[in-house]
Structures are given as C-alpha cells and as structure tokens.
Design an enzyme around this catalytic site. Structure first.
Site, PDB file in Angstrom:
ATOM      1  N   ARG A  68       0.822  -1.218   0.000  1.00  0.00           N
ATOM      2  CA  ARG A  68       0.000   0.000   0.000  1.00  0.00           C
ATOM      3  C   ARG A  68       0.855   1.267   0.000  1.00  0.00           C
ATOM      4  O   ARG A  68       1.886   1.339   0.654  1.00  0.00           O
ATOM      5  CB  ARG A  68      -0.871  -0.009   1.264  1.00  0.00           C
ATOM      6  CG  ARG A  68      -1.527   1.335   1.542  1.00  0.00           C
ATOM      7  CD  ARG A  68      -2.531   1.291   2.628  1.00  0.00           C
ATOM      8  NE  ARG A  68      -1.998   0.812   3.896  1.00  0.00           N
ATOM      9  CZ  ARG A  68      -2.767   0.516   4.932  1.00  0.00           C
ATOM     10  NH1 ARG A  68      -4.073   0.643   4.841  1.00  0.00           N
ATOM     11  NH2 ARG A  68      -2.234   0.095   6.041  1.00  0.00           N
ATOM     12  N   ARG A  76       3.271   3.976   5.096  1.00  0.00           N
ATOM     13  CA  ARG A  76       3.142   4.075   6.554  1.00  0.00           C
ATOM     14  C   ARG A  76       4.232   3.290   7.270  1.00  0.00           C
ATOM     15  O   ARG A  76       4.601   2.211   6.847  1.00  0.00           O
ATOM     16  CB  ARG A  76       1.760   3.537   6.982  1.00  0.00           C
ATOM     17  CG  ARG A  76       0.660   4.540   6.793  1.00  0.00           C
ATOM     18  CD  ARG A  76      -0.733   3.970   6.910  1.00  0.00           C
ATOM     19  NE  ARG A  76      -0.977   3.078   8.021  1.00  0.00           N
ATOM     20  CZ  ARG A  76      -2.178   2.562   8.302  1.00  0.00           C
ATOM     21  NH1 ARG A  76      -3.227   2.868   7.550  1.00  0.00           N
ATOM     22  NH2 ARG A  76      -2.333   1.748   9.323  1.00  0.00           N
TER      23      ARG A  76
HETATM   24  P1  AP5 Z   1      -7.036  -0.228   2.901  1.00  0.00           P
HETATM   25  O1  AP5 Z   1      -8.354   0.214   2.350  1.00  0.00           O
HETATM   26  O2  AP5 Z   1      -6.013   0.824   3.141  1.00  0.00           O
HETATM   27  O3  AP5 Z   1      -7.266  -1.131   4.195  1.00  0.00           O
HETATM   28  P2  AP5 Z   1      -7.806  -0.767   5.649  1.00  0.00           P
HETATM   29  O4  AP5 Z   1      -8.832  -1.784   6.004  1.00  0.00           O
HETATM   30  O5  AP5 Z   1      -8.208   0.677   5.706  1.00  0.00           O
HETATM   31  O6  AP5 Z   1      -6.496  -1.071   6.447  1.00  0.00           O
HETATM   32  P3  AP5 Z   1      -5.676  -0.237   7.526  1.00  0.00           P
HETATM   33  O7  AP5 Z   1      -4.318  -0.867   7.566  1.00  0.00           O
HETATM   34  O8  AP5 Z   1      -5.722   1.226   7.253  1.00  0.00           O
HETATM   35  O9  AP5 Z   1      -6.479  -0.589   8.768  1.00  0.00           O
HETATM   36  P4  AP5 Z   1      -6.003  -0.528  10.205  1.00  0.00           P
HETATM   37  O10 AP5 Z   1      -7.299  -0.755  10.854  1.00  0.00           O
HETATM   38  O11 AP5 Z   1      -4.908  -1.446  10.578  1.00  0.00           O
HETATM   39  O12 AP5 Z   1      -5.315   0.911  10.303  1.00  0.00           O
HETATM   40  P5  AP5 Z   1      -5.772   2.265  10.984  1.00  0.00           P
HETATM   41  O13 AP5 Z   1      -5.168   3.377  10.217  1.00  0.00           O
HETATM   42  O14 AP5 Z   1      -7.224   2.277  11.245  1.00  0.00           O
HETATM   43  O15 AP5 Z   1      -6.455  -1.347   1.922  1.00  0.00           O
HETATM   44  C1  AP5 Z   1      -5.144  -1.865   2.101  1.00  0.00           C
HETATM   45  C2  AP5 Z   1      -4.479  -2.033   0.712  1.00  0.00           C
HETATM   46  O16 AP5 Z   1      -5.143  -3.074   0.006  1.00  0.00           O
HETATM   47  C3  AP5 Z   1      -4.576  -0.778  -0.166  1.00  0.00           C
HETATM   48  O17 AP5 Z   1      -3.355  -0.594  -0.842  1.00  0.00           O
HETATM   49  C4  AP5 Z   1      -5.709  -1.072  -1.164  1.00  0.00           C
HETATM   50  O18 AP5 Z   1      -5.458  -0.501  -2.421  1.00  0.00           O
HETATM   51  C5  AP5 Z   1      -5.694  -2.589  -1.215  1.00  0.00           C
HETATM   52  N1  AP5 Z   1      -7.049  -3.130  -1.306  1.00  0.00           N
HETATM   53  C6  AP5 Z   1      -8.177  -2.715  -0.644  1.00  0.00           C
HETATM   54  N2  AP5 Z   1      -9.225  -3.474  -0.956  1.00  0.00           N
HETATM   55  C7  AP5 Z   1      -8.767  -4.427  -1.817  1.00  0.00           C
HETATM   56  C8  AP5 Z   1      -9.393  -5.519  -2.512  1.00  0.00           C
HETATM   57  N3  AP5 Z   1     -10.693  -5.787  -2.354  1.00  0.00           N
HETATM   58  N4  AP5 Z   1      -8.602  -6.295  -3.301  1.00  0.00           N
HETATM   59  C9  AP5 Z   1      -7.283  -6.029  -3.449  1.00  0.00           C
HETATM   60  N5  AP5 Z   1      -6.635  -4.993  -2.848  1.00  0.00           N
HETATM   61  C10 AP5 Z   1      -7.374  -4.218  -2.031  1.00  0.00           C
HETATM   62  O19 AP5 Z   1      -5.065   2.151  12.408  1.00  0.00           O
HETATM   63  C11 AP5 Z   1      -3.666   2.210  12.554  1.00  0.00           C
HETATM   64  C12 AP5 Z   1      -3.320   2.156  14.045  1.00  0.00           C
HETATM   65  O20 AP5 Z   1      -3.921   3.285  14.734  1.00  0.00           O
HETATM   66  C13 AP5 Z   1      -3.839   0.935  14.793  1.00  0.00           C
HETATM   67  O21 AP5 Z   1      -2.952  -0.151  14.697  1.00  0.00           O
HETATM   68  C14 AP5 Z   1      -3.931   1.486  16.232  1.00  0.00           C
HETATM   69  O22 AP5 Z   1      -2.681   1.512  16.869  1.00  0.00           O
HETATM   70  C15 AP5 Z   1      -4.390   2.922  16.034  1.00  0.00           C
HETATM   71  N6  AP5 Z   1      -5.860   3.061  16.058  1.00  0.00           N
HETATM   72  C16 AP5 Z   1      -6.653   3.480  15.017  1.00  0.00           C
HETATM   73  N7  AP5 Z   1      -7.941   3.507  15.407  1.00  0.00           N
HETATM   74  C17 AP5 Z   1      -7.958   3.107  16.703  1.00  0.00           C
HETATM   75  C18 AP5 Z   1      -9.011   2.898  17.648  1.00  0.00           C
HETATM   76  N8  AP5 Z   1     -10.306   3.101  17.311  1.00  0.00           N
HETATM   77  N9  AP5 Z   1      -8.680   2.469  18.890  1.00  0.00           N
HETATM   78  C19 AP5 Z   1      -7.400   2.276  19.233  1.00  0.00           C
HETATM   79  N10 AP5 Z   1      -6.357   2.425  18.384  1.00  0.00           N
HETATM   80  C20 AP5 Z   1      -6.633   2.846  17.128  1.00  0.00           C
END
Ligand code: AP5
Length: 214
Positions: free
Chosen positions: A127, A161
């Site tokens: 990504r 990231r």
């Molecule tokens: P993408 O759409 O970016 O996936 P995503 O589900 O959004 O994945 P994230 O890694 O952003 O989720 P996350 O929950 O770990 O991270 P977050 O930022 O929330 O897709 C991924 C890739 O695959 C892309 O390149 C896309 O093009 C590709 N793709 C998508 N769909 C596809 C398909 N169908 N087929 C093929 N390819 C595809 O959180 C990060 C950190 O923040 C956490 O670890 C935590 O420490 C903290 N955090 C965030 N929110 C909280 C909370 N509510 N509570 C506590 N800690 C939190």
C-alpha cells in the site's frame, strides 16, 4: 446515514470509505488518519501515539473516545458519516452509542468486511498513499492510471506508513481478533450487521456495499 466499517488491517475499510465519501456525500471518519495527523504535528501526544501504532497495539480507549466525540460533534457530520477504524473495542462501541444517543443519532449499518488474514500482509505491505491528497494506491491491486502520478491531484509524491511492515501487521491482526472482533456480536444483537466479501476485487466490494447502502 451513519455507517461503521469493521474489518482487519488491510480489509479495505479506507479504500471503500474514501469511495463512499465521494459518491454518497457522507464524511469519512478514520481514527487512524486522525492519529497520524497528530503524529505528523510533532506534538508530545503524537509521539505517544506513534509508539503505540508502531507496536501494532491499540491506543487507549479514553483517548480515542474523546478524539472521536469532538469530531462527531462538528457540523459537517450532520449529513452522515462512515466510521473507518472505530469502534475497535467493546468499550468504544458502548461509548459511541452513548455519544450518538445524546445527539439523537443512531448507526444505520455496520458492515463487516470478511477477509483471509494471510492475504492481508501482501495488501498492506504493497500500500502507498498520495502525499498531497491522501488517495490510496497499491503496487499491484490499485495502481494510478499514469505510473507515478496521482489520479486525483497529479502529485508525484507518495508515502508509505511506518506500521505497514510484516511484523507490525501480524500484531495488528492479533489485536483485531482479540479486541475488535467481539464488537461484531455486540452489533449483531442490535440487528444492524451486514457482511461483504472483502476478498473480492475492489470494484466488486463497492458493488456489494452499494447493494446495502443504496
Ligand atoms: P485499505 O483500504 O487501506 O485497508 P484498511 O482496512 O483501511 O487497512 P488499515 O491498515 O488502514 O487498517 P487498520 O485498521 O490497521 O489501520 P488504521 O489506520 O485504522 O487497503 C489496504 C491495501 O489493500 C490498499 O493498498 C488497497 O489498495 C488494497 N485493497 C483494498 N481493498 C482491496 C481488494 N478488495 N482487493 C485487493 N486490494 C485491495 O489504524 C492504525 C493504528 O492506529 C492501529 O494499529 C492502532 O494503533 C491505532 N488506532 C486506530 N484507530 C484506533 C481505535 N479506534 N482504537 C485504538 N487504536 C486505534
């Protein structure tokens, strides 16, 4: 319309939420993006967030709840929002119900994006994001139309990231199964749960979501 997307890291929450923000005039609220903005500001709080995020564990509930509560209170959320990455624990889900109840709002749909863990490492390590407008891409699955040029703003700068490495992804997947998956039962009991096949191609997932959200 107020929607929650639930799924492991890499399930496609951000990809689909960005699309629905453009097509359905609702606001994408990504707690991950909010945390990364705080990290980028260089604040002391941001430094604490970065340490937690780089370890693949979750930021404490009270910090996240207060951050999302003030965001949901802003005027632009009145048209509706799609939550991407929140709630992630049962206390966060309960706090969300309380804050929405106080504003006489409710969640209309909770969509679980079902995926295979093994495929998520490949998705996440491939990504990258436009450094200027934040549009998301993938080395294999979602390339810009012109190589090295953002489709949306024509920027030629992209970022990856720090937490998108195989070790941290495995910790994030573990955190999902231990702490986030239990909220599916919570919303199932409320009768608002729907499921899409997140292993389908990106456009197919959008179609499945369109069938739910209209
Ligand atoms: P993408 O759409 O970016 O996936 P995503 O589900 O959004 O994945 P994230 O890694 O952003 O989720 P996350 O929950 O770990 O991270 P977050 O930022 O929330 O897709 C991924 C890739 O695959 C892309 O390149 C896309 O093009 C590709 N793709 C998508 N769909 C596809 C398909 N169908 N087929 C093929 N390819 C595809 O959180 C990060 C950190 O923040 C956490 O670890 C935590 O420490 C903290 N955090 C965030 N929110 C909280 C909370 N509510 N509570 C506590 N800690 C939190």
């Amino acid at each position: 319309m107020n929607v929650i997307l639930v799924g492991p890291p890499g399930a496609g929450k951000g990809t689909q939420a960005q699309r629905f923000q453009e097509t359905h005039s609702i606001i994408q609220l990504s707690t991950g993006d909010m945390l990364r903005e705080e990290v980028a500001s260089g604040s002391e709080l941001g430094k604490q967030f970065k340490e937690v995020m780089d370890s693949g564990t979750l930021v404490p509930d009270d910090m996240i709840i207060s951050m999302i509560s003030s965001r949901i209170g802003k005027d632009d959320c009145k048209i509706g929002f799609i939550l991407d990455g929140f709630p992630r624990t049962t206390p966060q889900a309960k706090a969300l119900d309380q804050m929405l109840g106080e504003k006489e709002l409710k969640i209309d749909h909770v969509i679980e994006m079902k995926v295979d863990d093994d495929a998520m490492v490949k998705r996440i390590t491939g990504r990258y994001t436009c450094a200027q407008c934040g549009a998301g891409y993938h080395d294999e699955f979602q390339q810009p139309e012109r190589e090295g040029v953002c489709d949306h703003c024509e920027s030629k700068e992209f970022t990856r990231r720090d937490d998108d490495n195989p070790e941290t992804v495995r910790s994030r997947l573990q955190a999902y199964h231990d702490q986030t998956a239990p909220i599916l039962g919570y919303y199932n009991k409320k009768g608002v749960m729907e499921t899409v096949d997140g292993m389908a191609a990106i456009d197919d997932v959008t179609e499945q979501m369109n069938a739910i959200l209209g």
